[in-house]
Design an enzyme around this catalytic site. Structure first.
Site, mmCIF file in Angstrom:
data_model
loop_
_atom_site.group_PDB
_atom_site.id
_atom_site.type_symbol
_atom_site.label_atom_id
_atom_site.label_comp_id
_atom_site.label_asym_id
_atom_site.label_seq_id
_atom_site.Cartn_x
_atom_site.Cartn_y
_atom_site.Cartn_z
ATOM 1 N N CYS A 145 0.833 -1.200 0.000
ATOM 2 C CA CYS A 145 0.000 0.000 0.000
ATOM 3 C C CYS A 145 0.872 1.256 0.000
ATOM 4 O O CYS A 145 1.465 1.606 1.027
ATOM 5 C CB CYS A 145 -0.922 -0.022 1.220
ATOM 6 S SG CYS A 145 -1.881 1.478 1.407
ATOM 7 N N CYS A 148 -0.447 4.134 2.313
ATOM 8 C CA CYS A 148 -0.213 3.882 3.741
ATOM 9 C C CYS A 148 1.252 4.108 4.108
ATOM 10 O O CYS A 148 1.551 4.657 5.161
ATOM 11 C CB CYS A 148 -0.560 2.438 4.116
ATOM 12 S SG CYS A 148 -2.056 1.804 3.384
ATOM 13 N N ASP A 149 2.175 3.656 3.259
ATOM 14 C CA ASP A 149 3.577 3.568 3.684
ATOM 15 C C ASP A 149 4.558 4.448 2.916
ATOM 16 O O ASP A 149 5.716 4.559 3.316
ATOM 17 C CB ASP A 149 4.048 2.103 3.572
ATOM 18 C CG ASP A 149 3.217 1.175 4.454
ATOM 19 O OD1 ASP A 149 2.801 1.630 5.535
ATOM 20 O OD2 ASP A 149 2.978 0.028 4.060
#
Ligand code: NAP
Length: 322
Positions: A145, A148-149
Site C-alpha cells: 500500500c 499507507c507507507d
C-alpha cells in the site's frame, strides 16, 4: 396466500458484506428504497479504493480525488439514508428455512444476523509474491500500500514489482517521496494503460528493469536489497533498496462463499447482468465478481444494480411470489 414473515429487529431486508464503492453504492440505493439495510465492513482489510492515492478517472472530478475521502463521502450518504453499519469479518453465509422460503444467516466474528437477501461486495486483496523474506520483512520495508507507507521512504530507494495499472500508478505516486523508484517487471512491455506508461517513462525518478523477476527480499531487520534474476540472460543481481512495494494483482475475498454460490476457477463470484448469483437471494457486485473491468465507476454501477435486484427479490418474497 403470501408467505408470512416473522420479522424481528435482527432481521434485515438486505445485508451487504463489504464497505468499498460497490457495497456503499448498494447501501445508498437499498436504504433509499426503504429497505432495512445493514452493511458489514472489515476493519482488518482496508479496501483498494481507500488505499488509492489519486483517482483521476472517476467522472466529474477533473482535479482528481483521494480514495479515502471519496469513500467517506459514500459512507455519509448511505448513513443519511438510514443504512446501519457494523464492523467485522464475515465467516459464513448459510441458508435458513423460513416458512416456505429461505432467509440467510450471516455470521461474523462476534455476531450473527438474519436477512432476506445478501449482497456480496467483499472486493479483493493484494496478492503476495511468496518470496523468501517477504513475510519476515512485511512492515519493515515490504508493503502492499503506497498511500499507507510511501511517506516512510523520503529520499530512499524503492523497488516496485508488477507492470499493471496499480504498479505504475503507485510507482508514480512513490516518486513524491523516494529518490529512485525501480519498476521490476517480468516481461518486456507493461500491462498498464498507455497514459500511465507515458507518465512513467517521462518521470526521471523511475527506471524499469525489463524481463526481471525478484527471487528474494534481503535484509536482517529491515529491507536492504532485492535479489533479481533477468529471465533473458539468467543473470542474478542485488538491487539495493529500502522499500519493496508489491503490486501484482488481487485475489477475491470470497473463500467464505465456497459451496454457497458458484465461483470461477480464481474464486470470483459468477453473476448474471442483474448481479444475481447461483443462489436466490444472494447478489454480488464490484471486484469480487467475475467481470471485465474492475474500476470504482463499474463497482458503483454493479452496486446500484445489485440493490435494485435485491429490492425486487425481497418485495416478491414478502408478497409470497418468489
Ligand atoms: P493486473 O492488471 O492483474 O496486473 C498485475 C501485474 O503484475 C501484471 O503486470 C503482471 O505481469 C504482474 N504479475 C502478476 N503476478 C506476478 C508475479 N508472480 N511476479 C511478478 N509479476 C507478476 O493487476 P493490477 O495492476 O493490480 O490491476 C487490477 C485491476 O484494477 C485491473 O483491471 C486494472 O486495470 C485496475 N486498476 C485500474 C486503475 C486505473 O484505472 N487508474 C488503477 C489501478 C488498478 P504480466 O503483465 O506479465 O501479466
Amino acid at each position: 396466500m403470501g408467505v408470512i414473515f416473522k420479522m424481528d429487529k435482527m432481521t434485515y431486508d438486505v445485508v451487504i458484506i463489504g464497505g468499498g464503492p460497490a457495497g456503499l453504492t448498494a447501501a445508498i440505493y437499498a436504504s433509499r428504497a426503504r429497505m432495512k439495510t445493514l452493511l458489514i465492513e472489515s476493519i482488518a482489510t482496508p479496501g483498494q479504493a481507500v488505499t488509492t492515492s489519486d483517482i483521476e478517472n472517476y467522472p466529474g472530478f477533473t482535479e482528481g480525488l483521494n480514495g479515502f475521502e471519496l469513500i467517506e463521502r459514500f459512507k455519509k450518504q448511505a448513513e443519511n439514508f438510514g443504512t446501519e453499519f457494523k464492523t467485522g469479518d464475515v465467516k459464513g453465509v448459510e441458508g435458513r428455512k423460513w416458512d416456505d422460503s429461505i432467509a440467510w444467516r450471516i455470521e461474523s466474528e462476534r455476531e450473527e444476523f438474519l436477512s432476506l437477501s445478501v449482497i456480496i461486495a467483499t472486493g479483493a486483496r493484494p496478492k503476495k509474491l511468496d518470496l523468501p523474506g517477504e513475510d519476515r520483512l512485511k512492515g519493515k520495508g515490504v508493503s502492499y500500500c503506497a498511500v499507507c507507507d510511501g511517506a516512510f521512504f523520503s529520499n530512499k530507494n524503492i523497488a516496485v514489482i508488477g507492470g499493471g495499472d496499480t504498479a505504475v500508478e503507485e510507482a508514480l505516486f512513490l516518486t513524491k517521496f523516494a529518490d529512485r523508484v525501480t519498476l521490476v517487471h517480468r516481461r518486456d512491455r507493461l500491462r498498464a494503460t498507455k497514459i500511465l506508461q507515458e507518465r512513467a517513462f517521462a518521470n526521471k525518478k523511475i527506471e524499469v528493469l525489463w524481463d526481471c523477476v525478484a527471487s528474494e527480499i534481503l535484509g536482517s531487520d529491515k529491507v536492504e536489497a532485492l535479489k533479481i534474476k533477468n529471465l533473458k540472460d539468467g543473470r542474478e543481481s542485488d538491487l539495493s533498496c529500502e522499500g519493496v512495494f508489491v503490486f501484482i494483482g488481487y485475489t477475491p475475498n470470497t473463500s467464505f462463499l465456497k459451496g454457497i454460490v458458484k465461483l470461477d476457477e480464481w474464486g470470483y463470484v459468477i453473476t448474471d447482468h442483474d448481479m444475481k448469483t447461483s443462489r436466490d437471494g444472494i447478489f454480488a457486485c464490484g471486484d469480487a465478481r467475475k467481470k471485465l473491468l474492475r474500476q470504482i465507476v463499474t463497482a458503483c454501477g454493479d452496486g446500484a444494480t445489485a440493490a435494485f435486484s435485491a429490492e425486487g427479490y425481497v418485495e416478491h418474497l414478502k408478497a409470497g411470489r418468489v
